[in-house]
Design an enzyme around this catalytic site. Structure first.
Site, PDB file in Angstrom:
ATOM      1  NE  ARG A  93      31.695  42.767  49.383  1.00  0.00           N
ATOM      2  CZ  ARG A  93      32.398  43.646  48.681  1.00  0.00           C
ATOM      3  NH1 ARG A  93      33.698  43.485  48.521  1.00  0.00           N
ATOM      4  NH2 ARG A  93      31.810  44.705  48.150  1.00  0.00           N
ATOM      5  CG  ASN A 147      35.126  47.955  55.756  1.00  0.00           C
ATOM      6  OD1 ASN A 147      35.079  48.991  56.409  1.00  0.00           O
ATOM      7  ND2 ASN A 147      35.335  47.928  54.448  1.00  0.00           N
ATOM      8  CB  CYS A 168      36.945  54.717  55.872  1.00  0.00           C
ATOM      9  SG  CYS A 168      35.752  54.606  54.533  1.00  0.00           S
ATOM     10  CG  HIS A 198      31.238  52.857  55.490  1.00  0.00           C
ATOM     11  ND1 HIS A 198      31.248  51.543  55.091  1.00  0.00           N
ATOM     12  CD2 HIS A 198      32.426  53.380  55.075  1.00  0.00           C
ATOM     13  CE1 HIS A 198      32.398  51.277  54.468  1.00  0.00           C
ATOM     14  NE2 HIS A 198      33.123  52.378  54.458  1.00  0.00           N
ATOM     15  CE1 TYR A 251      29.469  51.419  52.320  1.00  0.00           C
ATOM     16  CE2 TYR A 251      30.916  53.216  51.649  1.00  0.00           C
ATOM     17  CZ  TYR A 251      30.648  51.852  51.743  1.00  0.00           C
ATOM     18  OH  TYR A 251      31.557  50.948  51.277  1.00  0.00           O
TER      19      TYR A 251
HETATM   20  P1  NAD Z   1      40.406  39.922  50.200  1.00  0.00           P
HETATM   21  O1  NAD Z   1      39.280  38.989  50.157  1.00  0.00           O
HETATM   22  O2  NAD Z   1      41.302  40.017  49.038  1.00  0.00           O
HETATM   23  O3  NAD Z   1      41.279  39.553  51.502  1.00  0.00           O
HETATM   24  C1  NAD Z   1      42.579  40.048  51.680  1.00  0.00           C
HETATM   25  C2  NAD Z   1      43.473  38.951  52.218  1.00  0.00           C
HETATM   26  O4  NAD Z   1      43.148  38.645  53.571  1.00  0.00           O
HETATM   27  C3  NAD Z   1      43.350  37.618  51.465  1.00  0.00           C
HETATM   28  O5  NAD Z   1      44.540  37.376  50.759  1.00  0.00           O
HETATM   29  C4  NAD Z   1      43.061  36.611  52.557  1.00  0.00           C
HETATM   30  O6  NAD Z   1      43.706  35.383  52.364  1.00  0.00           O
HETATM   31  C5  NAD Z   1      43.565  37.329  53.786  1.00  0.00           C
HETATM   32  N1  NAD Z   1      43.101  36.823  55.082  1.00  0.00           N
HETATM   33  C6  NAD Z   1      41.911  36.289  55.408  1.00  0.00           C
HETATM   34  N2  NAD Z   1      41.900  35.955  56.718  1.00  0.00           N
HETATM   35  C7  NAD Z   1      43.106  36.315  57.224  1.00  0.00           C
HETATM   36  C8  NAD Z   1      43.710  36.235  58.508  1.00  0.00           C
HETATM   37  N3  NAD Z   1      43.080  35.696  59.539  1.00  0.00           N
HETATM   38  N4  NAD Z   1      44.966  36.705  58.666  1.00  0.00           N
HETATM   39  C9  NAD Z   1      45.643  37.222  57.624  1.00  0.00           C
HETATM   40  N5  NAD Z   1      45.117  37.332  56.384  1.00  0.00           N
HETATM   41  C10 NAD Z   1      43.880  36.874  56.195  1.00  0.00           C
HETATM   42  O7  NAD Z   1      39.847  41.325  50.656  1.00  0.00           O
HETATM   43  P2  NAD Z   1      39.878  42.794  50.037  1.00  0.00           P
HETATM   44  O8  NAD Z   1      38.725  42.948  49.153  1.00  0.00           O
HETATM   45  O9  NAD Z   1      41.206  43.103  49.539  1.00  0.00           O
HETATM   46  O10 NAD Z   1      39.584  43.623  51.350  1.00  0.00           O
HETATM   47  C11 NAD Z   1      40.381  43.466  52.492  1.00  0.00           C
HETATM   48  C12 NAD Z   1      39.755  44.157  53.671  1.00  0.00           C
HETATM   49  O11 NAD Z   1      39.835  45.558  53.530  1.00  0.00           O
HETATM   50  C13 NAD Z   1      38.272  43.820  53.882  1.00  0.00           C
HETATM   51  O12 NAD Z   1      38.018  43.668  55.259  1.00  0.00           O
HETATM   52  C14 NAD Z   1      37.575  45.037  53.329  1.00  0.00           C
HETATM   53  O13 NAD Z   1      36.316  45.241  53.905  1.00  0.00           O
HETATM   54  C15 NAD Z   1      38.548  46.114  53.712  1.00  0.00           C
HETATM   55  N6  NAD Z   1      38.423  47.362  52.948  1.00  0.00           N
HETATM   56  C16 NAD Z   1      38.266  48.478  53.669  1.00  0.00           C
HETATM   57  C17 NAD Z   1      38.110  49.694  53.072  1.00  0.00           C
HETATM   58  C18 NAD Z   1      37.898  50.906  53.938  1.00  0.00           C
HETATM   59  O14 NAD Z   1      37.454  51.926  53.453  1.00  0.00           O
HETATM   60  N7  NAD Z   1      38.183  50.834  55.243  1.00  0.00           N
HETATM   61  C19 NAD Z   1      38.144  49.780  51.662  1.00  0.00           C
HETATM   62  C20 NAD Z   1      38.338  48.610  50.917  1.00  0.00           C
HETATM   63  C21 NAD Z   1      38.482  47.392  51.580  1.00  0.00           C
HETATM   64  C1  G6P Z   2      34.732  51.609  49.636  1.00  0.00           C
HETATM   65  C2  G6P Z   2      34.607  51.568  51.139  1.00  0.00           C
HETATM   66  C3  G6P Z   2      35.172  50.335  51.702  1.00  0.00           C
HETATM   67  C4  G6P Z   2      34.589  49.143  51.022  1.00  0.00           C
HETATM   68  C5  G6P Z   2      34.931  49.196  49.561  1.00  0.00           C
HETATM   69  C6  G6P Z   2      34.318  48.057  48.819  1.00  0.00           C
HETATM   70  O1  G6P Z   2      35.946  52.040  49.294  1.00  0.00           O
HETATM   71  O2  G6P Z   2      35.108  52.688  51.784  1.00  0.00           O
HETATM   72  O3  G6P Z   2      35.016  50.318  53.086  1.00  0.00           O
HETATM   73  O4  G6P Z   2      35.056  47.967  51.587  1.00  0.00           O
HETATM   74  O5  G6P Z   2      34.555  50.385  48.982  1.00  0.00           O
HETATM   75  O6  G6P Z   2      34.873  47.959  47.564  1.00  0.00           O
HETATM   76  P1  G6P Z   2      34.666  46.650  46.691  1.00  0.00           P
HETATM   77  O7  G6P Z   2      35.363  46.920  45.423  1.00  0.00           O
HETATM   78  O8  G6P Z   2      35.281  45.542  47.508  1.00  0.00           O
HETATM   79  O9  G6P Z   2      33.202  46.458  46.556  1.00  0.00           O
HETATM   80 MN    MN Z   3      35.259  52.376  53.991  1.00  0.00          MN
END
Ligand code: NAD
Ligand code: G6P
Ligand code: MN
Length: 433
Positions: A93, A147, A168, A198, A251
């Site tokens: 990232r 995402n 989301c 977004h 966003y």
């Molecule tokens: P993170 O870096 O903590 O990752 C979460 C876990 O995924 C880690 O423990 C990692 O080891 C694991 N991982 C990596 N590759 C993997 C695979 N192939 N199979 C299984 N597990 C795997 O990430 P985070 O900050 O907790 O975010 C997780 C995801 O959620 C990201 O893709 C982020 O963009 C998304 N997210 C989405 C929203 C939304 O609004 N849709 C909001 C927040 C986060």
């Molecule tokens: C928001 C968005 C997510 C994004 C996140 C990032 O909640 O909806 O899609 O991944 O923020 O948060 P962070 O704490 O990882 O910057």
């Molecule tokens: Mn989002």
């Protein structure tokens, strides 16, 4: 009882999700929450699982928390699969957020070239998960949080038979923030959402039958309203908001205030600056995991609010409950357009208000988007469709077209440079290329 499988279970957001299941325990009989991760995430996974168990014990719930690195085994008997994984972790990232800056292009994890790189890394993994689900738990629902959520959901719904909704926290976050602005109860506020992930607008805001859109826009001008922890809280332009007559999502700053945000990002990324968001999150996460290991901690800690995912659990668990309990309730999700927004392909994925039942999502009719927003939606959707093709097939022609068509990328010359960079920076995660 239900079996919930969480892929990317070691995420620091997992306690948030557990909190959501605890609060809805009366309507959702969860027998097991199975947290799946990869070897590299095992340490985090164990810490999060222990905290989850303490949280359940504290309120006397007997749902089981299990952990595994064996995804296929985890999917046996699954009812709902929640995906919250991050391919390449925060290091990938951080690269996504930095490499576009040298070309004067925004660095962001879901929007622009950074989001494109994240999509290319994620698509092979999500398709693999879907192949497993089709074999092992074909009736299970996939709630995709990974995402870029809209684009990833479009890959799943175009190329697999898995039942999937993309989720989301932006819509629910907007609803909660607007309710506060109005000094109203969240349940009394209804927002007519439509757009893409977004890139969603509140076309109208209703408060108990009264159209309060204009007064929301008026209140938004007073300060840096409607932002999230991960987005710079730049102030909205009052004349612009009034003339738009709709509520943009946080966003939208990346499109409407591109120059100011780019300047902030460039300053943050230079030596002595605060660092990119990924670099800030690395520090937040380190503290969170220290805290998670405190044996006395048995609740979602307030520090989690430093992440951008506020209200994630509410959105996810209430959605799961609406499906399971056949509630026919309105939720804002990413699903197939089916003609809801005319002018967009019927089979593309949009983010919009839908009736949610046991049968999934039926979008409410939106109709024709006004010219103020129609062009941006069309252009970003074209980018997303090209990005899906590029990511699924490893097609570098589509990849170049995706970037060249992106509204935040100024020229074909820059698109080509960005593409060359992102393919080499991410080579380890792009088996399709
Ligand atoms: P993170 O870096 O903590 O990752 C979460 C876990 O995924 C880690 O423990 C990692 O080891 C694991 N991982 C990596 N590759 C993997 C695979 N192939 N199979 C299984 N597990 C795997 O990430 P985070 O900050 O907790 O975010 C997780 C995801 O959620 C990201 O893709 C982020 O963009 C998304 N997210 C989405 C929203 C939304 O609004 N849709 C909001 C927040 C986060
Ligand atoms: C928001 C968005 C997510 C994004 C996140 C990032 O909640 O909806 O899609 O991944 O923020 O948060 P962070 O704490 O990882 O910057
Ligand atoms: Mn989002």
């Amino acid at each position: 009882g239900l079996k919930i499988v969480v892929i990317g279970g070691g995420s620091s957001y997992t306690p948030e999700l557990i909190d959501g299941f605890i609060r809805r325990a009366a309507e959702l009989p969860v027998a097991e929450i199975c947290l799946v991760d990869i070897l590299a995430g095992q340490h985090k996974l164990d810490i999060v699982a222990d905290l989850a168990r303490r949280m359940l014990t504290r309120i006397g719930l007997d749902s089981k928390i299990t952990t595994t690195m064996d995804r296929a085994a985890a999917l046996q008997g699954a009812d709902f699969v929640v995906t919250q994984f991050r391919v390449g972790g925060l290091a990938a990232r951080a690269r996504d957020e930095r490499f576009p800056l040298q070309y004067g292009v925004l660095g962001q994890e879901t929007t622009g070239p950074g989001g494109f790189a994240k999509a290319l890394r994620t698509i092979p993994v999500i398709l693999d998960i879907c192949r497993d689900m089709t074999k092992i738990c074909p009736e299970a629902w996939l709630i995709n949080f990974t995402n870029p959520a809209g684009l990833i959901t479009e890959s799943v719904l175009t190329y697999t038979k898995v039942k999937c909704l993309g989720l989301c926290n932006v819509p629910i976050h907007m609803k909660m923030t607007i309710a506060k602005l109005l000094d109203a109860k969240a349940n009394d506020v209804f927002i007519d959402f439509a757009g893409l992930n977004h890139l969603v607008w509140g076309r109208k805001v209703w408060h108990r039958g009264i159209d309060v859109t204009a007064s929301v826009l008026e209140k938004m001008q007073d300060g840096a309203a409607l932002t999230m922890k991960n987005i710079p809280d730049l102030k909205w332009d009052g004349d612009f908001l009034r003339s738009l007559g709709m509520v943009p999502c946080p966003y939208h700053r990346y499109y409407y205030m591109t120059d100011s945000i780019l300047a902030e990002e460039q300053a943050a990324a230079t030596t002595g600056g605060a660092g990119t968001r990924a670099e800030i999150v690395q520090a937040v996460e380190e503290n969170l995991f220290k805290l998670y290991q405190t044996p006395e901690l048995a609740e979602k800690p307030a520090e989690l609010e430093k992440r951008g995912g506020a209200y994630y659990s509410d959105a996810a668990v209430s959605l799961i409950s609406a499906i399971y309990n056949d509630k026919r309730e309105i939720h804002t999700v990413n699903t197939v357009n089916q003609g809801a927004i005319s002018g967009l392909p019927t089979n593309c994925v949009i983010e919009t208000n839908c009736v949610i039942s046991k049968n999934g999502a039926r979008p409410l009719t939106v109709g024709t988007l006004p010219p103020e927003i129609a062009g941006l939606v069309q252009q970003v959707k074209a980018y997303e469709m090209l990005a899906v093709e590029a990511g699924v097939h490893g097609d570098s022609n589509k990849a170049l077209q995706a970037l060249a068509n992106h509204p935040l990328i100024p020229s074909v010359r820059v698109a080509k440079q960005l593409l060359a960079d992102l393919l080499s920076l991410n080579a380890a995660y792009l088996p399709q290329f």
